[in-house]
Scaffold this active site. Structure first.
Site, PDB file in Angstrom:
ATOM      1  N   HIS A   1       0.811  -1.213   0.000  1.00  0.00           N
ATOM      2  CA  HIS A   1       0.000   0.000   0.000  1.00  0.00           C
ATOM      3  C   HIS A   1       0.853   1.274   0.000  1.00  0.00           C
ATOM      4  O   HIS A   1       0.350   2.336  -0.379  1.00  0.00           O
ATOM      5  CB  HIS A   1      -0.937   0.020   1.212  1.00  0.00           C
ATOM      6  CG  HIS A   1      -2.147  -0.841   1.056  1.00  0.00           C
ATOM      7  ND1 HIS A   1      -2.159  -2.175   1.388  1.00  0.00           N
ATOM      8  CD2 HIS A   1      -3.389  -0.558   0.587  1.00  0.00           C
ATOM      9  CE1 HIS A   1      -3.362  -2.678   1.133  1.00  0.00           C
ATOM     10  NE2 HIS A   1      -4.125  -1.730   0.647  1.00  0.00           N
ATOM     11  N   GLY A   2       2.078   1.201   0.446  1.00  0.00           N
ATOM     12  CA  GLY A   2       2.890   2.406   0.454  1.00  0.00           C
ATOM     13  C   GLY A   2       4.273   2.169   1.023  1.00  0.00           C
ATOM     14  O   GLY A   2       4.485   1.233   1.808  1.00  0.00           O
TER      15      GLY A   2
END
Length: 515
Positions: free
Chosen positions: A322-323
């Site tokens: 996600h990041g």
């Protein structure tokens, strides 16, 4: 190009659909090519410089798949490993190079290296889609020799930017079905209905609740209990309706072309445990992580200890997907911990014959699951660990409890009691405070008590086959909100669509675009 923009709704979508159905009368192959070309235009609208990167990735993976099918290459396993490694290397460079460089500088104390790398939009989704395709090809589950159809499979614009993560076996039989190349009023009506509901979720709820979440995470200072929770809950529901809205819009757009995408979102905040939450939130990503990471790591086949380790590894890597940041690592770690605790609790509850099916127990379980998810969202949204820890401290009352003066004045009858409870006051912010909690209450009402989109259109949505038990509505409200192609529904959806269009003055990105 955003789904919630005038250029998409009034130009791109009608031109693409008209061309697709007109060309489809003559040739399925050329119609598929038209849709693929339109999808590439859709992607290039964001930044044409990354269009060659997408095409190179598609061409490379198609070539690898042709040599893997059916294990024609003498070293097919090595080729598969190299192909997956190349895909992951591309993803790591664009998404994590800056994070690794910054972490290395912090650990060694060396001068910080600043890498100006722009993340290509949708790279995680088209990379994961193609990795799944390579693995399935190697295992003999799929065979695809038509480059145009493979190009369409990867670039298909409803899913290209933010999912769902597709499997080849779900999509290619549909692209080969001649019926999708003929205009269908029924499919258009179902698709438009789902799209309108998704658009309303995004522009009428998510975008309106966003201003009450951003200030807390951008300038946390020392938030009091209610201010911290208002900001966190505002973000919790903003993300919910933003991602749910995008998922609906993607499914609705695809249905307009007669193609059924797998469901990606199924009222996750109604979940009674964290495992159920992950079966309902970003469902295709959860499926990918299960099939291509958790199970290959050993799943639950080697005892409880290995199972918990596999859960932790899967969720931490899911957090990193996600990041690029330690906050995402912590978010993934928390969900891995939640899942492990749930497994221990489920085994204990079964052994002790606890009444977990009783309604009061289910309500408590749903509330506890929701609170746990909210706590984890703090790390997901915060820009750094210091911000997240400050907000968590506020959520636990570490900075006290305070209400705006205007609100305290309205509660003059109970002011002595509030004072004894340690509730203080501060100047200003009364209207914002009330508006924030008003939006939170409204969003919670929709999320917890109303049927979701697939339940509303369940009689016309075969994609529900992907969701075991979906569409089982109970109560008068649920039965009243079942969609049918009637004049009343046409008027209601027309009003909803008009309200959404009027709110498109400043289109906002979908939150999952950054992943």
């Amino acid at each position: 190009m955003l789904f919630n923009s005038y250029v998409f709704l009034l130009a791109f979508l009608p031109i693409t659909a008209l061309g697709f159905f007109l060309i489809g009368r003559r040739s399925q192959l050329f119609a598929a090519g038209w849709l693929a070309a339109a999808s590439l235009f859709f992607y290039g609208w964001w930044d044409v410089r990354y269009l060659p990167l997408l095409l190179a990735s598609i061409t490379f993976n198609y070539w690898c798949a042709m040599h893997l099918r059916p294990r024609r290459h003498p070293r097919a396993k090595l080729l598969l490993a190299c192909a997956i490694g190349a895909n992951l290397a591309l993803l790591v460079y664009y998404k994590y190079a800056g994070f690794f460089a910054a972490s290395f500088s912090e650990l060694t104390g060396s001068p910080r290296i600043l890498l100006q790398i722009v993340l290509p939009i949708g790279i995680s989704f088209f990379t994961f889609t193609q990795i799944a395709f390579l693995v399935d090809t190697y295992q003999g589950k799929v065979v695809e020799s038509r480059f145009v159809y493979y190009l369409l499979f990867v670039t298909y614009f409803p899913h290209l930017i933010a999912g769902p993560v597709l499997h080849h076996k779900e999509m290619m039989p549909q692209f080969a079905d001649r019926r999708i190349y003929r205009f269908s009023a029924r499919e258009m009506a179902v698709g438009a209905t789902i799209f309108c509901i998704g658009l309303a979720k995004k522009v009428l709820i998510a975008d309106n609740i966003a201003p009450y979440a951003s200030p807390l995470f951008e300038h946390p200072d020392a938030p009091s209990l209610l201010l911290a929770w208002s900001g966190v809950l505002a973000y919790t529901f903003q993300l919910y309706f933003d991602f749910s809205g995008y998922s609906d819009m993607a499914i609705g757009l695809s249905r307009m072309f007669g193609v059924k995408l797998p469901l990606n979102f199924d009222s996750p905040y109604k979940s009674q445990n964290i495992a159920q939450f992950w079966r309902k939130w970003h469902m295709t990503l959860s499926r990918f992580l299960r099939d291509y990471l958790y199970i290959p790591l050993g799943g639950n086949r080697h005892g409880p200890g290995r199972r918990y380790a596999n859960l932790m590894a899967t969720m931490v890597l899911g957090g990193l997907w996600h990041g690029a940041g330690w906050n995402f690592v912590v978010w993934g770690f928390l969900h891995g911990l939640y899942l492990s605790i749930h497994q221990v609790w489920a085994n204990a509850a079964k052994a002790l014959h606890l009444p977990v099916d009783a309604k009061p127990w289910k309500v408590i379980a749903t509330l506890l699951t929701f609170i746990a998810v909210c706590i984890a969202w703090v790390f997901f949204r915060a820009q750094d660990m210091a911000t997240a820890l400050t907000i968590l401290r506020g959520m636990h009352g570490g900075f006290g409890v305070a209400l705006p003066d205007s609100v305290m004045h309205g509660l003059h009858a109970v002011q002595p009691l509030l004072a004894r409870m340690g509730v203080s006051s501060y100047l200003g912010g009364g209207s914002v405070f009330i508006e924030a909690w008003g939006w939170i209450a409204f969003a919670a009402l929709i999320a917890f008590l109303f049927p979701n989109t697939q339940e509303i259109v369940r009689r016309y949505e075969p994609a529900l086959d992907f969701v075991p038990g979906a569409g089982n509505l109970s109560g008068r409200l649920g039965r009243a909100l079942v969609w049918a192609p009637t004049r009343k529904w046409a008027v209601a959806l027309g009003v909803l669509a008009l309200a959404s269009l009027l709110a498109l003055n400043r289109p906002a990105d979908f939150l999952y675009f950054q992943f």
